[in-house]
Design a protein around this motif. Sequence first.
Motif, PDB file in Angstrom:
ATOM      1  N   ASP A  56      39.744  56.765  28.471  1.00  0.00           N
ATOM      2  CA  ASP A  56      40.204  55.491  29.029  1.00  0.00           C
ATOM      3  C   ASP A  56      39.134  54.839  29.901  1.00  0.00           C
ATOM      4  OD1 ASP A  56      42.570  53.618  29.729  1.00  0.00           O
ATOM      5  OD2 ASP A  56      41.838  54.257  31.689  1.00  0.00           O
ATOM      6  N   GLU A 100      50.178  54.067  24.178  1.00  0.00           N
ATOM      7  CA  GLU A 100      50.562  53.463  25.458  1.00  0.00           C
ATOM      8  C   GLU A 100      51.881  54.064  25.944  1.00  0.00           C
ATOM      9  OE1 GLU A 100      48.778  49.077  25.811  1.00  0.00           O
ATOM     10  OE2 GLU A 100      50.284  49.269  24.223  1.00  0.00           O
ATOM     11  N   ARG A 104      50.063  53.154  31.197  1.00  0.00           N
ATOM     12  CA  ARG A 104      49.001  54.139  30.961  1.00  0.00           C
ATOM     13  C   ARG A 104      48.614  54.187  29.486  1.00  0.00           C
ATOM     14  NH1 ARG A 104      50.552  59.811  32.874  1.00  0.00           N
ATOM     15  NH2 ARG A 104      48.297  60.129  32.652  1.00  0.00           N
ATOM     16  N   ARG A 105      47.351  54.492  29.253  1.00  0.00           N
ATOM     17  CA  ARG A 105      46.862  54.694  27.897  1.00  0.00           C
ATOM     18  C   ARG A 105      46.488  56.176  27.768  1.00  0.00           C
ATOM     19  NH1 ARG A 105      42.283  50.486  26.476  1.00  0.00           N
ATOM     20  NH2 ARG A 105      41.241  51.606  28.175  1.00  0.00           N
TER      21      ARG A 105
END
Length: 209
Positions: A56, A100, A104-105
């Motif tokens: 990320d 996702e 948040r990823r």
Amino acid sequence: MPDATRYVPPDGDLDDLREAARGCHGCDLYRHATQTVFGEGPADAQVVLVGEQPGDQEDREGHPFVGPAGRLLDRALAEAGIDRDAVYVTNAVKHFKFVERGKRRIHAQPGRTEIVACAPWFEAEMRIVRPRLVVCLGSIAAKAILGQSFRVTAQRGKLISTEEYEVIATVHPSAVLRAPDRTEAYSAFVEDLRAARSMFPTGLPGTGG
């Protein structure tokens, strides 16, 4: 199977590759990632570190191994006597794959199709850098280079010869961060890097070597 071949310049230097990779649509990962995260380091590096894919933070900043795993890698390299500025650092897959969850990823493991699609970029990097040693960080990187039958758990830390360069595989630094006994996992990781460093008893040539 579609891949990145048509996007890879037939000649040029690492800067040319990096610029061309910005427009790569060799697989669908570009649709959701922020940007391509290409390799970085000296073009004459004797050692290449290759991980799985950007995370990320790497996706947001555009540089490989700058997140928590990257900071652990920097510390382990220093303890093993390897100057990160003297090595070339890249990933087998150049775009961040994620799912996702709210805001948040969360990292998602790249599939075989995506690894194969991105292989022409790594091959082009290696044609320019021409390293003596490639250190695979994690099973995805190791399988991308050494084949699907390779098992890091069985062959970790062992020197393997290919036609182009020597290869050593170890765990990905993110696996150290997730380990139940992080101290033990970190020590083992540093020992693997020291094994890589032992190939260069007089020091690594190149920047900072």
